[in-house]
Design an enzyme around this catalytic site. Sequence first.
Site, mmCIF file in Angstrom:
data_model
loop_
_atom_site.group_PDB
_atom_site.id
_atom_site.type_symbol
_atom_site.label_atom_id
_atom_site.label_comp_id
_atom_site.label_asym_id
_atom_site.label_seq_id
_atom_site.Cartn_x
_atom_site.Cartn_y
_atom_site.Cartn_z
ATOM 1 N N GLU A 167 -9.034 -15.699 -2.195
ATOM 2 C CA GLU A 167 -8.351 -16.230 -3.369
ATOM 3 C C GLU A 167 -7.073 -16.962 -2.972
ATOM 4 O O GLU A 167 -6.419 -16.604 -1.990
ATOM 5 C CB GLU A 167 -7.994 -15.095 -4.337
ATOM 6 C CG GLU A 167 -9.203 -14.485 -5.012
ATOM 7 C CD GLU A 167 -8.830 -13.372 -5.969
ATOM 8 O OE1 GLU A 167 -9.698 -13.008 -6.781
ATOM 9 O OE2 GLU A 167 -7.689 -12.870 -5.918
ATOM 10 N N CYS A 190 -0.115 -20.371 -3.148
ATOM 11 C CA CYS A 190 -0.094 -19.154 -2.337
ATOM 12 C C CYS A 190 -1.456 -19.024 -1.676
ATOM 13 O O CYS A 190 -2.464 -18.818 -2.361
ATOM 14 C CB CYS A 190 0.217 -17.952 -3.222
ATOM 15 S SG CYS A 190 0.195 -16.369 -2.367
ATOM 16 N N CYS A 214 -7.599 -7.177 4.379
ATOM 17 C CA CYS A 214 -6.415 -6.914 5.211
ATOM 18 C C CYS A 214 -6.542 -5.551 5.874
ATOM 19 O O CYS A 214 -7.046 -4.598 5.269
ATOM 20 C CB CYS A 214 -5.149 -6.963 4.355
ATOM 21 S SG CYS A 214 -3.610 -6.825 5.298
ATOM 22 N N CYS A 237 -1.314 -1.297 2.957
ATOM 23 C CA CYS A 237 -0.105 -0.996 2.182
ATOM 24 C C CYS A 237 -0.497 -0.347 0.853
ATOM 25 O O CYS A 237 -1.447 -0.763 0.197
ATOM 26 C CB CYS A 237 0.704 -2.268 1.938
ATOM 27 S SG CYS A 237 1.364 -3.000 3.456
ATOM 28 N N CYS A 296 -0.955 -2.594 -2.528
ATOM 29 C CA CYS A 296 -1.623 -3.894 -2.446
ATOM 30 C C CYS A 296 -3.124 -3.789 -2.674
ATOM 31 O O CYS A 296 -3.812 -2.999 -2.018
ATOM 32 C CB CYS A 296 -1.344 -4.519 -1.081
ATOM 33 S SG CYS A 296 -2.085 -6.145 -0.852
ATOM 34 N N GLY A 340 -4.291 -10.940 3.143
ATOM 35 C CA GLY A 340 -4.177 -10.803 4.589
ATOM 36 C C GLY A 340 -2.755 -10.824 5.109
ATOM 37 O O GLY A 340 -1.811 -11.143 4.402
ATOM 38 N N GLU A 341 -2.621 -10.463 6.377
ATOM 39 C CA GLU A 341 -1.354 -10.481 7.104
ATOM 40 C C GLU A 341 -1.369 -11.677 8.059
ATOM 41 O O GLU A 341 -2.114 -11.681 9.046
ATOM 42 C CB GLU A 341 -1.188 -9.168 7.884
ATOM 43 C CG GLU A 341 -0.157 -9.177 8.995
ATOM 44 C CD GLU A 341 1.245 -9.587 8.545
ATOM 45 O OE1 GLU A 341 1.841 -10.454 9.204
ATOM 46 O OE2 GLU A 341 1.735 -9.030 7.542
ATOM 47 N N SER A 361 4.807 -15.184 5.375
ATOM 48 C CA SER A 361 5.253 -13.800 5.248
ATOM 49 C C SER A 361 4.653 -12.924 6.338
ATOM 50 O O SER A 361 3.617 -13.242 6.926
ATOM 51 C CB SER A 361 4.865 -13.236 3.878
ATOM 52 O OG SER A 361 3.461 -13.002 3.817
ATOM 53 N N SER A 367 8.364 -8.599 4.612
ATOM 54 C CA SER A 367 8.113 -7.607 3.575
ATOM 55 C C SER A 367 8.801 -6.301 3.975
ATOM 56 O O SER A 367 8.354 -5.619 4.893
ATOM 57 C CB SER A 367 6.607 -7.383 3.414
ATOM 58 O OG SER A 367 5.975 -8.557 2.962
ATOM 59 N N HIS A 396 10.562 -3.623 1.508
ATOM 60 C CA HIS A 396 10.172 -2.643 0.497
ATOM 61 C C HIS A 396 10.863 -1.279 0.606
ATOM 62 O O HIS A 396 10.851 -0.519 -0.352
ATOM 63 C CB HIS A 396 8.661 -2.476 0.433
ATOM 64 C CG HIS A 396 7.933 -3.785 0.356
ATOM 65 N ND1 HIS A 396 8.293 -4.794 -0.540
ATOM 66 C CD2 HIS A 396 6.891 -4.289 1.075
ATOM 67 C CE1 HIS A 396 7.498 -5.838 -0.362
ATOM 68 N NE2 HIS A 396 6.644 -5.568 0.603
ATOM 69 N N HIS A 406 3.309 -4.593 -9.970
ATOM 70 C CA HIS A 406 2.231 -4.608 -10.952
ATOM 71 C C HIS A 406 1.270 -3.476 -10.610
ATOM 72 O O HIS A 406 0.686 -3.484 -9.527
ATOM 73 C CB HIS A 406 1.506 -5.954 -10.914
ATOM 74 C CG HIS A 406 2.437 -7.113 -11.131
ATOM 75 N ND1 HIS A 406 2.835 -7.528 -12.377
ATOM 76 C CD2 HIS A 406 3.068 -7.927 -10.259
ATOM 77 C CE1 HIS A 406 3.662 -8.545 -12.270
ATOM 78 N NE2 HIS A 406 3.815 -8.806 -10.995
ATOM 79 N N CYS A 465 1.986 -10.913 -7.267
ATOM 80 C CA CYS A 465 2.176 -10.335 -5.939
ATOM 81 C C CYS A 465 1.416 -9.019 -5.787
ATOM 82 O O CYS A 465 1.544 -8.112 -6.611
ATOM 83 C CB CYS A 465 3.665 -10.103 -5.701
ATOM 84 S SG CYS A 465 4.036 -9.429 -4.074
#
Length: 348
Positions: free
Chosen positions: A93, A106, A113, A117, A120, A158-159, A190, A212, A214, A288, A331
């Site tokens: 996506e 984006c 991934c 996390c 996510c 993904g990372e 990122s 990232s 957090h 979210h 996000c």
Amino acid sequence: MTDKDILFGKTLTELQVIVKDLGLPGYTAAQMTDWLYKKKADHIDDMTNLSKKARTLLNEHFEMGLTQPSKVQSSVDGTKKYLFPAHRNLFIEAAYIPEEDRKTLCVSSQVGCKMGCLFCMTGKQGFQSQLTAGEIINQIRSIPETDELSNVVYMGMGEPMDNIEEVLKSLQILTSEWGFAWSPRRINVSTIGVIPAMRRFIEESEAHLAISMHSPFDEERKKLMPIQQVYAIEQVIEAIRAYDFGRQRRISFEYIMFEGINDTAAHVKGITKLLNGIRCRVNLIKFHPIPDSPLQGTSHKQMQWFADQLSNKGITTTIRRSRGEDIYAACGLLSTKELVKKDEEKDY
């Protein structure tokens, strides 16, 4: 299935090798990059200044490899989420985010991934495959808004640093004069802090970097982000301190806020200590909720308080506007499982 190689996503150097192997004039490679990345040809036969022999040979061994999105969802706020088929019958996506002063895409860098996390949706999907540079750039090239884009962020599925070779290759194509000729200042990549690959990115690219974070605290971040056990945020910060980013290249820290977990005065103090002396921006992000997660988002009032506290400590802080929540484009919400499932149900 076809055994032909893909042209879209090749660098000038790779195309030079191809034309040499095919016995074509050396200048053909530059002509091809012009068609691939500037004139946006859809087919090999569209490359009309190549000889008929060249086009015939290329058609025998290659295909363009462009892929149109198979589905689009539109949000009430103008955000759009595009579903793209990737290789091996997989899907990714990309989220198009229009604002008054910019139009951002984006993009995803992997299918799924590995990082797991806690907050996510992509992580819950698990890792399925790496994307090629062509598949990354295809997201930019193949949406209807491609000519309107002002910015690209590698913050989708993904990372990026876990696919560093293809990510760097895609950045080279985007920013090279023979490619899309974008300024690297239009691109933000990122990472959750994969240090060896992050060092390569800093040294081999001029694009902006987003970390990232957090949480500034070890045990807490481990619970949210397993990568903390391998590359602690303190180590990530120390690696960043070794580089001079200059005045034009930006580094930012992404901070999703969870109610009662990482939104206290202690966290303000921890972030301030961690980032001391680094010229950067902290972006606070609304969480979210995702299925089967115990996490809840911090209230806007508390987020504003948190932002004010960091600003008072001299840290440039913004609350990122939430976009596309109604279509799960915000996000942490990108995941193809439900979309693909719905597509499959339609086929039977």
